[in-house]
Design a protein around this motif. Structure first.
Motif, PDB file in Angstrom:
ATOM      1  N   THR A 262      40.112  37.426  37.496  1.00  0.00           N
ATOM      2  CA  THR A 262      39.822  38.749  38.033  1.00  0.00           C
ATOM      3  C   THR A 262      41.121  39.335  38.586  1.00  0.00           C
ATOM      4  OG1 THR A 262      39.208  37.750  40.149  1.00  0.00           O
ATOM      5  CG2 THR A 262      37.424  38.179  38.587  1.00  0.00           C
ATOM      6  N   PRO A 263      41.185  40.656  38.806  1.00  0.00           N
ATOM      7  CA  PRO A 263      42.412  41.256  39.327  1.00  0.00           C
ATOM      8  C   PRO A 263      42.897  40.547  40.592  1.00  0.00           C
ATOM      9  CG  PRO A 263      40.908  42.977  38.642  1.00  0.00           C
ATOM     10  CD  PRO A 263      40.152  41.666  38.546  1.00  0.00           C
ATOM     11  N   GLY A 264      44.181  40.180  40.605  1.00  0.00           N
ATOM     12  CA  GLY A 264      44.784  39.514  41.753  1.00  0.00           C
ATOM     13  C   GLY A 264      44.651  38.003  41.754  1.00  0.00           C
ATOM     14  N   GLN A 265      43.757  37.469  40.952  1.00  0.00           N
ATOM     15  CA  GLN A 265      43.554  36.016  40.915  1.00  0.00           C
ATOM     16  C   GLN A 265      44.682  35.370  40.115  1.00  0.00           C
ATOM     17  OE1 GLN A 265      39.930  34.785  38.959  1.00  0.00           O
ATOM     18  NE2 GLN A 265      39.736  33.040  40.322  1.00  0.00           N
ATOM     19  N   MET A 266      45.232  34.278  40.641  1.00  0.00           N
ATOM     20  CA  MET A 266      46.373  33.649  39.971  1.00  0.00           C
ATOM     21  C   MET A 266      46.104  32.260  39.421  1.00  0.00           C
ATOM     22  SD  MET A 266      49.656  34.938  42.128  1.00  0.00           S
ATOM     23  CE  MET A 266      50.704  33.982  41.084  1.00  0.00           C
TER      24      MET A 266
END
Length: 75
Positions: free
Chosen positions: A64-68
């Motif tokens: 998801t957006p921002g997940q690394m």
């Protein structure tokens, strides 16, 4: 969509004994992204046979957006 950056595996090779029930593998992006990203994974088992010796829950990993990072478990 063109992405710059990279994807890496914290575990690049692994050996487990027959009686080990699960192996966790961490998939990591080099930087956070603003978009949802999905990666298709494949596992190559040296002497292990997919579906017999291990099961990959899904070949698709979604960030998801921002997940690394994501942890996948081979059973």
């Amino acid at each position: 969509l063109l992405l710059t950056g990279s994807v890496s595996l914290k575990t690049t090779t692994a050996q487990v004994k027959e009686n080990v029930r699960a192996l966790n593998i961490v998939v990591q992006l080099s930087m956070p992204l603003a978009e949802t990203v999905s990666l298709r994974l494949a596992v190559i088992g040296g002497t292990a046979t997919s579906g017999v010796d291990y099961v990959l829950p899904t070949g698709l990993v979604m960030f998801t957006p921002g997940q690394m990072s994501k942890t996948i478990t081979l059973i």
